[in-house]
Write a protein that holds these residues in place. Structure first.
Motif, PDB file in Angstrom:
ATOM      1  N   ARG A 202       0.831  -1.213   0.000  1.00  0.00           N
ATOM      2  CA  ARG A 202       0.000   0.000   0.000  1.00  0.00           C
ATOM      3  C   ARG A 202       0.862   1.258   0.000  1.00  0.00           C
ATOM      4  O   ARG A 202       0.505   2.256  -0.637  1.00  0.00           O
ATOM      5  CB  ARG A 202      -0.932  -0.016   1.215  1.00  0.00           C
ATOM      6  N   ARG A 203       1.990   1.209   0.722  1.00  0.00           N
ATOM      7  CA  ARG A 203       2.862   2.382   0.765  1.00  0.00           C
ATOM      8  C   ARG A 203       3.581   2.591  -0.574  1.00  0.00           C
ATOM      9  O   ARG A 203       3.907   3.725  -0.939  1.00  0.00           O
ATOM     10  CB  ARG A 203       3.881   2.242   1.906  1.00  0.00           C
ATOM     11  N   ARG A 204       3.845   1.538  -1.293  1.00  0.00           N
ATOM     12  CA  ARG A 204       4.447   1.698  -2.617  1.00  0.00           C
ATOM     13  C   ARG A 204       3.494   2.449  -3.548  1.00  0.00           C
ATOM     14  O   ARG A 204       3.917   3.244  -4.383  1.00  0.00           O
ATOM     15  CB  ARG A 204       4.798   0.328  -3.209  1.00  0.00           C
ATOM     16  N   GLU A 205       2.211   2.164  -3.398  1.00  0.00           N
ATOM     17  CA  GLU A 205       1.219   2.848  -4.233  1.00  0.00           C
ATOM     18  C   GLU A 205       0.970   4.281  -3.768  1.00  0.00           C
ATOM     19  O   GLU A 205       0.704   5.162  -4.585  1.00  0.00           O
ATOM     20  CB  GLU A 205      -0.098   2.069  -4.200  1.00  0.00           C
ATOM     21  N   ALA A 206       1.063   4.498  -2.468  1.00  0.00           N
ATOM     22  CA  ALA A 206       0.781   5.824  -1.915  1.00  0.00           C
ATOM     23  C   ALA A 206       1.792   6.137  -0.815  1.00  0.00           C
ATOM     24  O   ALA A 206       1.497   5.997   0.380  1.00  0.00           O
ATOM     25  CB  ALA A 206      -0.642   5.884  -1.364  1.00  0.00           C
ATOM     26  N   PRO A 207       3.018   6.552  -1.182  1.00  0.00           N
ATOM     27  CA  PRO A 207       4.039   6.873  -0.177  1.00  0.00           C
ATOM     28  C   PRO A 207       3.576   7.987   0.747  1.00  0.00           C
ATOM     29  O   PRO A 207       2.776   8.839   0.362  1.00  0.00           O
ATOM     30  CB  PRO A 207       5.237   7.321  -1.020  1.00  0.00           C
ATOM     31  N   SER A 208       4.095   7.972   1.960  1.00  0.00           N
ATOM     32  CA  SER A 208       3.727   8.980   2.947  1.00  0.00           C
ATOM     33  C   SER A 208       4.982   9.414   3.699  1.00  0.00           C
ATOM     34  O   SER A 208       6.085   8.928   3.440  1.00  0.00           O
ATOM     35  CB  SER A 208       2.684   8.398   3.909  1.00  0.00           C
ATOM     36  N   ASP A 209       4.799  10.310   4.634  1.00  0.00           N
ATOM     37  CA  ASP A 209       5.925  10.791   5.443  1.00  0.00           C
ATOM     38  C   ASP A 209       6.060   9.915   6.683  1.00  0.00           C
ATOM     39  O   ASP A 209       5.795  10.333   7.808  1.00  0.00           O
ATOM     40  CB  ASP A 209       5.695  12.254   5.839  1.00  0.00           C
ATOM     41  N   ASP A 210       6.440   8.660   6.471  1.00  0.00           N
ATOM     42  CA  ASP A 210       6.606   7.741   7.581  1.00  0.00           C
ATOM     43  C   ASP A 210       7.840   6.880   7.335  1.00  0.00           C
ATOM     44  O   ASP A 210       8.442   6.894   6.259  1.00  0.00           O
ATOM     45  CB  ASP A 210       5.358   6.872   7.799  1.00  0.00           C
ATOM     46  N   LEU A 211       8.207   6.120   8.363  1.00  0.00           N
ATOM     47  CA  LEU A 211       9.442   5.351   8.298  1.00  0.00           C
ATOM     48  C   LEU A 211       9.365   4.219   7.277  1.00  0.00           C
ATOM     49  O   LEU A 211      10.350   3.926   6.590  1.00  0.00           O
ATOM     50  CB  LEU A 211       9.770   4.791   9.686  1.00  0.00           C
ATOM     51  N   LEU A 212       8.220   3.587   7.149  1.00  0.00           N
ATOM     52  CA  LEU A 212       8.100   2.498   6.185  1.00  0.00           C
ATOM     53  C   LEU A 212       8.298   3.012   4.760  1.00  0.00           C
ATOM     54  O   LEU A 212       8.966   2.359   3.941  1.00  0.00           O
ATOM     55  CB  LEU A 212       6.739   1.814   6.331  1.00  0.00           C
ATOM     56  N   SER A 213       7.755   4.167   4.454  1.00  0.00           N
ATOM     57  CA  SER A 213       7.957   4.745   3.123  1.00  0.00           C
ATOM     58  C   SER A 213       9.428   5.038   2.865  1.00  0.00           C
ATOM     59  O   SER A 213       9.943   4.815   1.754  1.00  0.00           O
ATOM     60  CB  SER A 213       7.132   6.028   2.974  1.00  0.00           C
ATOM     61  N   ALA A 214      10.130   5.508   3.904  1.00  0.00           N
ATOM     62  CA  ALA A 214      11.562   5.781   3.758  1.00  0.00           C
ATOM     63  C   ALA A 214      12.344   4.495   3.514  1.00  0.00           C
ATOM     64  O   ALA A 214      13.287   4.462   2.706  1.00  0.00           O
ATOM     65  CB  ALA A 214      12.085   6.492   5.005  1.00  0.00           C
ATOM     66  N   LEU A 215      11.965   3.423   4.201  1.00  0.00           N
ATOM     67  CA  LEU A 215      12.649   2.142   4.011  1.00  0.00           C
ATOM     68  C   LEU A 215      12.356   1.572   2.631  1.00  0.00           C
ATOM     69  O   LEU A 215      13.229   0.968   1.995  1.00  0.00           O
ATOM     70  CB  LEU A 215      12.225   1.155   5.094  1.00  0.00           C
ATOM     71  N   ILE A 216      11.127   1.765   2.146  1.00  0.00           N
ATOM     72  CA  ILE A 216      10.780   1.307   0.801  1.00  0.00           C
ATOM     73  C   ILE A 216      11.639   2.038  -0.230  1.00  0.00           C
ATOM     74  O   ILE A 216      12.135   1.437  -1.198  1.00  0.00           O
ATOM     75  CB  ILE A 216       9.285   1.518   0.520  1.00  0.00           C
ATOM     76  N   ALA A 217      11.840   3.332  -0.019  1.00  0.00           N
ATOM     77  CA  ALA A 217      12.689   4.100  -0.936  1.00  0.00           C
ATOM     78  C   ALA A 217      14.124   3.581  -0.901  1.00  0.00           C
ATOM     79  O   ALA A 217      14.791   3.493  -1.943  1.00  0.00           O
ATOM     80  CB  ALA A 217      12.647   5.578  -0.566  1.00  0.00           C
ATOM     81  N   ALA A 218      14.602   3.220   0.291  1.00  0.00           N
ATOM     82  CA  ALA A 218      15.951   2.664   0.403  1.00  0.00           C
ATOM     83  C   ALA A 218      16.054   1.339  -0.336  1.00  0.00           C
ATOM     84  O   ALA A 218      17.090   1.012  -0.916  1.00  0.00           O
ATOM     85  CB  ALA A 218      16.320   2.477   1.873  1.00  0.00           C
ATOM     86  N   ARG A 219      14.975   0.595  -0.350  1.00  0.00           N
ATOM     87  CA  ARG A 219      14.932  -0.687  -1.070  1.00  0.00           C
ATOM     88  C   ARG A 219      14.810  -0.472  -2.570  1.00  0.00           C
ATOM     89  O   ARG A 219      15.585  -1.014  -3.361  1.00  0.00           O
ATOM     90  CB  ARG A 219      13.748  -1.520  -0.556  1.00  0.00           C
TER      91      ARG A 219
END
Length: 402
Positions: A202-219
């Motif tokens: 869900r975060r890949r489809e709709a990134p947000s200002d949270d830690l999981l979104s930041a980790l997804i970007a790192a991935r």
């Protein structure tokens, strides 16, 4: 080297009334701070109870968490448990461990924690509003201590706070020692991984200002971790990011209310909150149980030779009652200035979220003392029942009045 006794103490020790540490710890610290114990699996390990010895064991890189996954390694329980998971941050060593810690470290610095303080205070006030509007006696564990940390880490990571009951249920199974079966632990591992994978999608489809979104970007953008590491970092953050803090809050509140003179002192002196937090972490840390390590070579520890392949269990709860460092260690005193403890660990596995955890504890104690100064236990202190068999220690309920 200490001699192996004919009958070994059974580890972990039963939970005592008032959630006090086992009486044997004091004697062992004085006479034999490194002693053999028998584990639920039938294996043996060296239990460490002195503060200096606990710190030394945690700092010694020859005592490895990763070695728990080696064939034939000493086991705490029969069957698989959390130590078998190679993607769990707590079970890693070396460069992979450092790489993953570096990814999450920026979110948990003391400066970042202070930026979250106002929001955590808002959550604490909202939970107290709910307590005041609800029935009495209230359950301070279920309706405050067990909610605040999971609400905070859910917002930080990017998970719905409404899922807290599911997260807590998975956590109970994941950190179980004897409270759940190996099958239940493995099921929790699978279910929580599927849940976090869904959050990631869900975060890949709709990134947000949270830690999981930041980790997804790192991935996805920088290829700094693989997909399984991403999922397990999410689980580590959601589980480790709240479970020990829940236990630390509820154990501390129980002890404060069990010692009404200390609670009164805190309500009258808000400036005592930071020091009181350290004293409560010393007196009632979140766990009586240590995380086992395996010696990768022979290690000398307090006059005891730990052979390569043997297990070592540094017990954090025992360390905080060491008379070599703390005066009157059996006494809760929120004004003391010698509250040394190992509640957040030490060495390479020192808790990466310590800044946020410490801030949450300070907010929990400070806001409750401000809003509910007449808070008191609604049952005799000895009637509060404690749940054993888990890595952390907490009550079934904490009934309170005010």
């Amino acid at each position: 080297m200490t001699e192996k006794p004919l009958t070994l103490p059974q580890y972990p020790f039963p939970v005592r009334p008032f959630a006090e540490p086992p009486e044997a710890y004091a004697e062992l610290r004085a006479k034999c701070p490194v002693t053999l114990v028998q584990l639920p699996s039938g294996d043996t390990a060296h239990m460490v109870t002195g503060y200096d010895e606990v710190i030394a064991a945690m700092a010694d890189r020859r005592l490895s968490r990763a070695a728990l996954r080696e064939p034939g390694a000493v086991r705490t329980v029969k069957g698989e448990d959390f130590s078998d998971n190679p993607y769990n941050l707590l079970n890693q060593e070396g460069e992979d461990h450092h790489r993953l810690r570096r990814l999450i470290a920026p979110a948990f610095t003391p400066r970042k924690a202070e930026k979250w303080r106002a929001r955590v205070e808002e959550i604490a006030h909202e939970l107290i509003d709910r307590l005041e509007a609800g029935p009495r006696p209230a359950d301070l564990h279920h309706d405050f201590a067990a909610v605040l940390p999971v609400w905070v880490i859910s917002e930080m990571v990017g998970a719905p706070v409404e899922d807290r009951e599911r997260l807590q249920e998975w956590t109970d199974r994941l950190v179980s020692i004897t409270a759940h079966t190996p099958e239940e632990r493995l099921a929790a591992r699978s279910e929580s991984a599927e849940y976090v994978a869904g959050l990631i999608a869900r975060r890949r489809e709709a990134p947000s200002d949270d830690l999981l979104s930041a980790l997804i970007a790192a991935r996805d953008d920088n290829d700094r971790l693989d997909e399984r590491e991403l999922v397990w970092l999410g689980i580590n953050l959601l589980v480790a990011g709240h479970d020990t803090t829940v236990s630390a809050i509820v154990r501390a509140l129980y002890q404060l209310l069990r010692h009404p003179d200390q609670w009164k002192l805190l309500t009258e002196n808000p400036d005592l909150v930071p020091g009181a937090t350290e004293e409560l972490l010393r007196y009632a840390p979140p766990s009586e149980i240590g995380f086992m390590r395996i010696a990768t070579e022979d290690v000398e520890l307090a006059g005891t030779t730990v052979r390569a392949g043997e297990g070592v269990i540094p017990v954090m709860h025992a360390a905080g009652r060491d008379t070599r460092h703390v005066s009157r260690p059996e006494e809760l005193d929120i004004t003391r200035d010698d509250a040394v403890h190992a509640a957040f660990g030490h060495g390479t596995h020192y808790c990466p979220g310590v800044g946020v955890a410490r801030m949450e504890l300070q907010v929990a104690f400070g806001v409750l003392a401000q809003r509910l100064p007449t808070l008191r236990l609604a049952v005799p202190a000895e009637d509060v029942e404690w749940l054993g068999g888990l890595l952390t220690l907490r009550p079934k309920a904490l009934p309170v009045e005010w």
